[in-house]
Design an enzyme around this catalytic site. Sequence first.
Site, PDB file in Angstrom:
ATOM      1  N   LYS A 128       2.317  93.951  39.132  1.00  0.00           N
ATOM      2  CA  LYS A 128       2.578  95.239  38.478  1.00  0.00           C
ATOM      3  C   LYS A 128       1.386  95.672  37.645  1.00  0.00           C
ATOM      4  CE  LYS A 128       4.352  95.940  34.624  1.00  0.00           C
ATOM      5  NZ  LYS A 128       3.929  96.376  33.241  1.00  0.00           N
ATOM      6  N   ASP A 146       7.849  98.806  37.373  1.00  0.00           N
ATOM      7  CA  ASP A 146       8.242  98.236  36.096  1.00  0.00           C
ATOM      8  C   ASP A 146       9.749  98.367  35.963  1.00  0.00           C
ATOM      9  OD1 ASP A 146       8.751 100.895  35.554  1.00  0.00           O
ATOM     10  OD2 ASP A 146       7.484 101.005  33.779  1.00  0.00           O
TER      11      ASP A 146
END
Length: 250
Positions: A128, A146
Site C-alpha cells: 500500500k 487502505d
Amino acid sequence: MPGRETAAEKKQRALAVMDRLEADMPDARIELDYRTPLELLVAVILSAQCTDKRVNMVTPALFQRFPDARAYASAEPTDVEPFIRTCGLYRAKAKNIVAAARALVQEHAGQVPLQRAVLEGLPGVGRKTAGVVCIHLGGDAAFPVDTHVKRLAYRLGFTTQEDPDKVELDMQAVLPEQRWTLGHQLLVWHGRRTCFARSPECERCVVADLCPKKGVRASAAAKRAEAAGSSGAATVKRTRSTGARARART
C-alpha cells in the site's frame, strides 16, 4: 439495482460513481504535506495507524532535522523517535525510516525509486505504501488499498474480497488505468467525509442511488432498533418515575 450485474454494467457504474465523486470533491488530493519524494515516503510510513493531520504536525521539524536520505542513514532510530513520538508505533516507524534511508543511500544513490516492486523491497515499505508513493510521484500505476478504499469498494459492490491485494485487482478491473490515481483519492476522501465506518451518512451521499450499500442496511436497521429500544426504555423509566412521585405525594 435489481438482478445480477454484468461485468460491463459494473464498469459503467464504477465510472458513474467516480464522475459524481469527482464533481462533488474537485479538490480531492493526498492530505499529507511533502515537498520531495523522500518526504512523501516518510510521511506515508508515518501515516500507518495515524491520521494525516497528526503526521503533518510532526513532519516540519522532522524534515528540517533530516533533509535527505543521508541524514536519516547516518542517524540511529533513537535520534528519530523524539520527532515522531505522537504518531503511534513510533519506535518501529523510526527503525524502518532509518533502515529504508540506508537502503536508498546504498542501493539507489539516495533517491526514491518509482517502481512499486523496488519500493516494496525497502524496509518498512509495504504494498500500500509503495502504491501511494508511486501514484503521487508519477511512478508505476496502482490503486492502493487502505482501510477507506477497502470499506468503500465492498459497500459499493465492486469487490467481495478481504485481502487488500485482491481488492486492488478488483478495482483495477472496473476502472481504466487513467482513473486509478484519482479513483483511489476519491474513495479515501469519501470514506473520510461521508461513508464512515460505523455510521455512513447515506442520506447525503452523492452516489447513494448507485450503491448497493453492502453491509450497511443491516447495521443501520440494528441501530434504529437500538435507538427505538432506548427511547422506549427511557419512556418506561420516566413513567415509573412519575408514578413513584405521585405515590409519594399521596
